[in-house]
Design a protein around this motif. Structure first.
Motif, PDB file in Angstrom:
ATOM      1  N   UNK A  96       0.863  -1.168   0.000  1.00  0.00           N
ATOM      2  CA  UNK A  96       0.000   0.000   0.000  1.00  0.00           C
ATOM      3  C   UNK A  96       0.900   1.219   0.000  1.00  0.00           C
ATOM      4  N   UNK A  97       0.318   2.387  -0.158  1.00  0.00           N
ATOM      5  CA  UNK A  97       1.152   3.576  -0.181  1.00  0.00           C
ATOM      6  C   UNK A  97       0.325   4.836  -0.305  1.00  0.00           C
ATOM      7  N   UNK A  98       1.006   5.936  -0.590  1.00  0.00           N
ATOM      8  CA  UNK A  98       0.358   7.238  -0.737  1.00  0.00           C
ATOM      9  C   UNK A  98       0.568   7.749  -2.154  1.00  0.00           C
ATOM     10  N   UNK A  99      -0.484   8.264  -2.760  1.00  0.00           N
ATOM     11  CA  UNK A  99      -0.407   8.770  -4.128  1.00  0.00           C
ATOM     12  C   UNK A  99       0.493  10.006  -4.180  1.00  0.00           C
ATOM     13  N   UNK A 100       1.467   9.966  -5.070  1.00  0.00           N
ATOM     14  CA  UNK A 100       2.357  11.100  -5.288  1.00  0.00           C
ATOM     15  C   UNK A 100       1.847  11.973  -6.435  1.00  0.00           C
ATOM     16  N   UNK A 101       1.359  11.319  -7.492  1.00  0.00           N
ATOM     17  CA  UNK A 101       0.863  12.048  -8.659  1.00  0.00           C
ATOM     18  C   UNK A 101      -0.085  11.138  -9.432  1.00  0.00           C
ATOM     19  N   UNK A 102      -0.989  11.729 -10.198  1.00  0.00           N
ATOM     20  CA  UNK A 102      -1.931  10.957 -11.021  1.00  0.00           C
ATOM     21  C   UNK A 102      -1.930  11.496 -12.441  1.00  0.00           C
ATOM     22  N   UNK A 124       7.021  -2.384 -12.165  1.00  0.00           N
ATOM     23  CA  UNK A 124       7.187  -1.791 -10.846  1.00  0.00           C
ATOM     24  C   UNK A 124       6.764  -2.776  -9.775  1.00  0.00           C
ATOM     25  N   UNK A 125       7.315  -2.583  -8.578  1.00  0.00           N
ATOM     26  CA  UNK A 125       6.961  -3.448  -7.462  1.00  0.00           C
ATOM     27  C   UNK A 125       7.008  -2.712  -6.144  1.00  0.00           C
ATOM     28  N   UNK A 126       6.476  -3.338  -5.116  1.00  0.00           N
ATOM     29  CA  UNK A 126       6.364  -2.705  -3.815  1.00  0.00           C
ATOM     30  C   UNK A 126       7.677  -2.474  -3.092  1.00  0.00           C
ATOM     31  N   UNK A 127       8.754  -3.114  -3.535  1.00  0.00           N
ATOM     32  CA  UNK A 127      10.043  -2.902  -2.880  1.00  0.00           C
ATOM     33  C   UNK A 127      10.735  -1.637  -3.367  1.00  0.00           C
ATOM     34  N   UNK A 128      10.149  -0.959  -4.330  1.00  0.00           N
ATOM     35  CA  UNK A 128      10.719   0.300  -4.812  1.00  0.00           C
ATOM     36  C   UNK A 128      10.194   1.460  -3.971  1.00  0.00           C
ATOM     37  N   UNK A 129      10.885   2.592  -4.021  1.00  0.00           N
ATOM     38  CA  UNK A 129      10.418   3.782  -3.309  1.00  0.00           C
ATOM     39  C   UNK A 129       9.145   4.324  -3.946  1.00  0.00           C
ATOM     40  N   UNK A 130       9.037   4.180  -5.267  1.00  0.00           N
ATOM     41  CA  UNK A 130       7.863   4.624  -6.005  1.00  0.00           C
ATOM     42  C   UNK A 130       7.460   3.532  -6.983  1.00  0.00           C
ATOM     43  N   UNK A 131       6.174   3.479  -7.294  1.00  0.00           N
ATOM     44  CA  UNK A 131       5.678   2.497  -8.262  1.00  0.00           C
ATOM     45  C   UNK A 131       4.586   3.133  -9.108  1.00  0.00           C
ATOM     46  N   UNK A 132       4.617   2.867 -10.396  1.00  0.00           N
ATOM     47  CA  UNK A 132       3.590   3.361 -11.312  1.00  0.00           C
ATOM     48  C   UNK A 132       2.578   2.241 -11.521  1.00  0.00           C
ATOM     49  N   UNK A 133       1.312   2.532 -11.201  1.00  0.00           N
ATOM     50  CA  UNK A 133       0.263   1.519 -11.263  1.00  0.00           C
ATOM     51  C   UNK A 133      -0.872   1.963 -12.172  1.00  0.00           C
TER      52      UNK A 133
END
Length: 202
Positions: free
Chosen positions: A19-25, A72-81
């Motif tokens: 899970x995470x927080x949206x940085x940009x859309x 992209x994956x969850x072990x990265x600092x950021x992920x594009x989904x």
């Protein structure tokens, strides 16, 4: 060979439950905005495919899984989904709980589809994370007897310490037969008439 849907190939960034927080859309995304706390649906398929237009893109035969066949994956600092595979979490849900949404859904769906009825018995094969969640789901569903087959002693101990009435079995210490078919047959014979088996794997 690159994944037909995502174009991703190995080596890959691992991590498909997060899970995470949206940085940009993107400009076309309307249901999410920066700062939203979200959980990820790891398996994605085409939004315009047979299943995608029915809101079931994850069932498509041509798809990709975050952390496996996605860039992209969850072990990265950021992920594009994909936005349609990103779900806003309720305020009361922690990031840790958000990361558990997908595996919990697997376990709950398995119990739901197993045909388990209140008071019935169930055999869960495998006491890993999904198996442990299945034990909890079976308990909440009203199982009268829960049996878990798991060769790893640490996993059996973890299951036994959930605070749920459960019987654990080490399949390497008990001879159930020489083939999966024989094992299933003997396991079935040992269960009450109203029981079901949920074979979940490790």
């Amino acid at each position: 060979m690159p994944n037909a849907f995502s174009g991703a190939s190995i080596p890959a960034i691992l991590g498909h439950e997060f899970s995470g927080e949206i940085e940009a859309v993107g400009a076309d995304v309307k249901h999410l905005r920066p700062g939203d706390r979200v959980a990820i649906q790891p398996h994605m398929g085409p939004a315009d495919g047979y299943f995608g237009v029915r809101g079931l893109h994850f069932l498509g035969t041509r798809g990709a899984a975050t952390g496996l066949t996605w860039n992209w994956g969850g072990f990265a600092d950021y992920a594009v989904m994909k936005a349609y595979a990103t779900v806003k979490m309720p305020d009361g849900l922690s990031y840790e709980q958000g990361a558990m949404v997908e595996p919990a859904a697997v376990a709950v769906t398995a119990i739901d589809r197993s045909g388990l009825e209140p008071g019935g018995a169930i055999l869960i094969t495998g006491g890993g994370p999904i198996g442990a969640l299945a034990v909890m789901a079976a308990h909440v569903a009203g199982a009268g007897k829960i049996v878990v087959s798991e060769p790893n002693a640490t996993r059996r101990e973890r299951i036994e310490n959930l605070g749920i009435p459960v019987v654990t079995v080490d399949p390497t210490a008990v001879s159930l037969g020489s083939s999966p078919a024989t094992t299933r047959s003997k396991a079935s014979a040992s269960m009450p008439p109203s029981s079901v088996q949920a074979i979940l794997g490790p």
